[in-house]
Design a protein around this motif. Structure first.
Motif, PDB file in Angstrom:
ATOM      1  N   ARG A 119      37.957  31.907  40.544  1.00  0.00           N
ATOM      2  CA  ARG A 119      38.987  32.771  41.130  1.00  0.00           C
ATOM      3  C   ARG A 119      40.271  32.665  40.321  1.00  0.00           C
ATOM      4  N   PHE A 120      40.996  33.772  40.280  1.00  0.00           N
ATOM      5  CA  PHE A 120      42.317  33.806  39.646  1.00  0.00           C
ATOM      6  C   PHE A 120      43.335  34.309  40.659  1.00  0.00           C
ATOM      7  N   GLY A 121      44.439  33.592  40.778  1.00  0.00           N
ATOM      8  CA  GLY A 121      45.601  34.116  41.484  1.00  0.00           C
ATOM      9  C   GLY A 121      46.598  34.549  40.435  1.00  0.00           C
ATOM     10  N   VAL A 122      46.920  35.846  40.360  1.00  0.00           N
ATOM     11  CA  VAL A 122      47.740  36.353  39.270  1.00  0.00           C
ATOM     12  C   VAL A 122      49.105  36.785  39.783  1.00  0.00           C
ATOM     13  N   MET A 123      50.081  36.798  38.846  1.00  0.00           N
ATOM     14  CA  MET A 123      51.442  37.124  39.250  1.00  0.00           C
ATOM     15  C   MET A 123      51.622  38.622  39.494  1.00  0.00           C
ATOM     16  N   LYS A 124      51.039  39.458  38.622  1.00  0.00           N
ATOM     17  CA  LYS A 124      51.269  40.895  38.711  1.00  0.00           C
ATOM     18  C   LYS A 124      49.964  41.663  38.525  1.00  0.00           C
ATOM     19  N   PRO A 125      49.905  42.908  39.036  1.00  0.00           N
ATOM     20  CA  PRO A 125      48.667  43.701  38.946  1.00  0.00           C
ATOM     21  C   PRO A 125      48.221  44.006  37.526  1.00  0.00           C
TER      22      PRO A 125
ATOM     23  N   ILE B 257      45.304  42.071  36.190  1.00  0.00           N
ATOM     24  CA  ILE B 257      43.982  42.525  36.643  1.00  0.00           C
ATOM     25  C   ILE B 257      43.523  43.716  35.803  1.00  0.00           C
ATOM     26  N   ALA B 258      44.459  44.610  35.503  1.00  0.00           N
ATOM     27  CA  ALA B 258      44.106  45.804  34.734  1.00  0.00           C
ATOM     28  C   ALA B 258      43.594  45.441  33.341  1.00  0.00           C
ATOM     29  N   LYS B 259      44.058  44.309  32.789  1.00  0.00           N
ATOM     30  CA  LYS B 259      43.635  43.910  31.442  1.00  0.00           C
ATOM     31  C   LYS B 259      42.297  43.171  31.443  1.00  0.00           C
TER      32      LYS B 259
ATOM     33  N   PRO C 172      38.226  42.448  32.045  1.00  0.00           N
ATOM     34  CA  PRO C 172      37.002  43.257  32.025  1.00  0.00           C
ATOM     35  C   PRO C 172      36.622  43.692  33.442  1.00  0.00           C
ATOM     36  N   LYS C 173      36.131  44.902  33.591  1.00  0.00           N
ATOM     37  CA  LYS C 173      35.872  45.461  34.915  1.00  0.00           C
ATOM     38  C   LYS C 173      34.919  44.615  35.746  1.00  0.00           C
ATOM     39  N   LYS C 174      33.905  44.038  35.105  1.00  0.00           N
ATOM     40  CA  LYS C 174      32.910  43.311  35.886  1.00  0.00           C
ATOM     41  C   LYS C 174      33.439  41.994  36.450  1.00  0.00           C
ATOM     42  N   TYR C 175      34.629  41.566  36.003  1.00  0.00           N
ATOM     43  CA  TYR C 175      35.207  40.316  36.516  1.00  0.00           C
ATOM     44  C   TYR C 175      36.443  40.543  37.372  1.00  0.00           C
ATOM     45  N   ARG C 176      36.854  41.786  37.541  1.00  0.00           N
ATOM     46  CA  ARG C 176      38.110  42.039  38.252  1.00  0.00           C
ATOM     47  C   ARG C 176      38.059  41.604  39.710  1.00  0.00           C
ATOM     48  N   HIS C 177      36.870  41.512  40.279  1.00  0.00           N
ATOM     49  CA  HIS C 177      36.780  41.084  41.666  1.00  0.00           C
ATOM     50  C   HIS C 177      37.211  39.624  41.850  1.00  0.00           C
ATOM     51  N   LYS C 178      37.257  38.879  40.736  1.00  0.00           N
ATOM     52  CA  LYS C 178      37.680  37.481  40.812  1.00  0.00           C
ATOM     53  C   LYS C 178      39.198  37.331  40.862  1.00  0.00           C
ATOM     54  N   LEU C 179      39.916  38.394  40.510  1.00  0.00           N
ATOM     55  CA  LEU C 179      41.365  38.314  40.370  1.00  0.00           C
ATOM     56  C   LEU C 179      42.068  38.912  41.594  1.00  0.00           C
ATOM     57  N   LYS C 180      43.088  38.210  42.046  1.00  0.00           N
ATOM     58  CA  LYS C 180      43.868  38.683  43.192  1.00  0.00           C
ATOM     59  C   LYS C 180      45.350  38.438  42.923  1.00  0.00           C
ATOM     60  N   VAL C 181      46.164  39.433  43.233  1.00  0.00           N
ATOM     61  CA  VAL C 181      47.608  39.285  43.066  1.00  0.00           C
ATOM     62  C   VAL C 181      48.150  38.382  44.170  1.00  0.00           C
TER      63      VAL C 181
END
Length: 517
Positions: A130-136, A139-141, A143-152
């Motif tokens: 899982r990734f907790g990210v600072m800004k959206p 997530i946009a950068k 790969p699409k198949k892993y974006r479900h792991k990222l949350k703002v």
């Protein structure tokens, strides 16, 4: 079910602005029963480290175990800590600074889930859970198949203003309101990173010591406020004596302080606070302390209601700091005519209750509270050197002017990559540092973190052969036009993410703890 949470971090900025709010949030989210949830912190090497990071983390009451950076690679390579810690069957590795590859290796070895806080970039998407990210845009950068792991989750550094000072014990007049936000569960820590200011100071590594003179008595630069005896050679008057200028009395420390709930000073208060952040390393302090004092003196002449505070870095004791304001110890003061001051300890029972007194009678408050976020939040403006200070001030939304004096070009040696390595080489480091700094300064690059984040100069960076009166005039222009300070404050807030990141990150950790293996 018992669980381990292992936090990986590194430098002083990450330890104070990321680890601190997250461990508080984890305890709020998961409880304080150590039999169920144990929190360990392992530090990795950082070029900007002070060597006190482990002691700082040990002062956090939420943390159970800490290992310093010197033992990191043994743990990374062989999986054993210096004290041979045991590990529970279930757990989560939380990345809060260092290299994002570290949780991949350590999480795999321990069989733990992994959560990474990504401020600007998220890497190793395939192997991190899982990734907790600072800004959206992070997530946009991805790969699409892993974006479900990222949350703002927002900006961890935006949470620092709302976390009370850990273990702070200031009760002196003048800061009683500023420092009222204490951690409810903080307890005295006998491994405090604050050095005893009464202890002798080693002199052999000081860049400002006169080799022809004997090692100065660390008691000599101190005036005891209870004693009428002063050094007759000192240019600083006895603080008991009348102040030379009757029109500019030393401000009463009992005077009102701005509302600590707001980062904007109370407009009804006749006092305006300016923070002086000269750095923590000798090469910066030799310029930063006397330059800051000289600037403060010019400002105070024009605006007697202005007061000044220096948050003392945890790697410094008060006597060492005072030596950089002593013309007998710091040759730059006599060479450039910058500010000199004498340390005054006002309370024998509490050596931290101290100020620097200048010949004009100007008093500069010293605070050893760490982190000093509550105090800095009340400053209408800060004067700071480059480094992590600019990131912390930016996260607090405190307007700043960043000073890069070039009177001594080897002051900056903390560059990343090869420039930093060459600047720190033994023997030739000073020469290399001067050359590297000169070349870097010619590039016209941005140095303050808020400016780097925004890719534009939203806080002024003043570079060159600085003159205190010129910097003071710039400060006065901002103080006389508060709308400019408010604009800077708004831009600082806009460049960062939303607050509340620590709680959201703690929620991600809780979700991973309950995830099926």
């Amino acid at each position: 079910m018992t669980n381990d949470i292992l936090i990986l971090s590194n430098g002083p900025g990450e330890v104070t602005t990321w680890v601190r709010p997250v461990v508080k949030a984890l305890r709020q989210q998961l409880g304080c029963d150590r039999a169920l949830i144990r929190i360990s912190v392992i530090l990795s090497p950082c070029p900007n480290a002070t060597g006190k990071e482990a002691q700082i983390v040990q002062s956090y009451p939420e943390v159970d175990r800490v290992q310093g950076a010197q033992h990191f690679f043994g743990f990374l390579l062989w999986g054993k800590t210096a004290e041979n810690w045991d590990w529970r069957d279930r757990g989560v590795v939380v990345f809060l600074g260092g290299d994002q590859f570290f949780p991949v290796v350590i999480g795999s070895r321990l069989g733990y889930r992994t959560v990474v806080y990504a401020e600007w970039d998220a890497r190793w998407h395939r192997w991190i859970d899982r990734f907790g990210v600072m800004k959206p845009d992070i997530i946009a950068k991805a790969p699409k198949k892993y974006r479900h792991k990222l949350k703002v989750v927002g900006d961890l550094m935006a949470d620092v203003a709302f976390v009370g000072a850990v273990g702070a014990k200031h009760s002196r007049p003048g800061f009683s309101v500023l420092c009222q936000h204490k951690s409810a569960n903080a307890s005295p820590n006998h491994q405090s990173p604050i050095t005893n200011p009464q202890s002798p100071i080693p002199n052999h590594q000081s860049p400002i010591t006169n080799p022809q003179s004997p090692i100065p008595n660390p008691q000599s630069p101190i005036i005891n406020h209870q004693s009428p005896i002063t050094n007759p050679q000192s240019p600083i008057p006895n603080p008991q004596s009348p102040i030379p200028n009757p029109q500019s009395p030393i401000p009463n420390p009992q005077s009102p302080i701005p509302n600590p709930q707001s980062s904007i000073p109370n407009p009804q208060s006749p006092i305006e606070w300016i923070g002086l952040l000269p750095g923590s390393k000798p090469a910066k302090l030799i310029q930063g302390v006397p330059l800051g004092l000289a600037i403060a003196e010019h400002i105070h002449k024009a605006r007697p209601q202005t007061r000044f505070v220096i948050p003392v870095a945890p790697t410094l004791d008060l006597v060492t700091l005072a030596r950089f304001a002593d013309p007998q110890e710091n040759p730059l003061i006599q060479k450039l005519g910058w500010g000199a001051a004498r340390l005054v300890i006002r309370d024998e029972a509490d050596s931290r209750d101290a100020t620097l007194i200048m010949a004009s009678g100007l008093t500069v408050e010293l605070t050893t509270e760490f982190p000093a976020h509550d105090i800095l939040s009340q400053c209408c403006l800060c004067l700071t050197t480059v480094g992590a200070n600019t990131a912390e001030l930016g996260s607090l939304g405190v307007p700043m002017i960043v000073l890069l004096p070039t009177q001594q070009l080897d002051a900056m040696r903390a560059w990343d990559g090869l420039p930093g390595l060459f600047a720190r080489l033994p023997g030739v480091g000073t020469s290399n540092a001067k050359l590297i700094n000169w070349l870097i300064l010619q590039q016209g690059r941005l140095f303050a973190w808020p400016n780097i984040w925004a890719k534009a100069e939203i806080v002024p960076e003043v570079v060159g052969q600085l003159k205190p009166q010129d910097v003071a005039q710039l400060v006065l222009e901002y103080l006389e036009h508060p709308e400019k300070l408010e604009q800077m404050r708004s831009r600082l807030r806009a460049v960062r993410g939303e607050s509340g990141a620590a709680q959201k990150l703690a929620q991600l950790v809780q979700e991973e703890l309950t995830h099926d293996k």
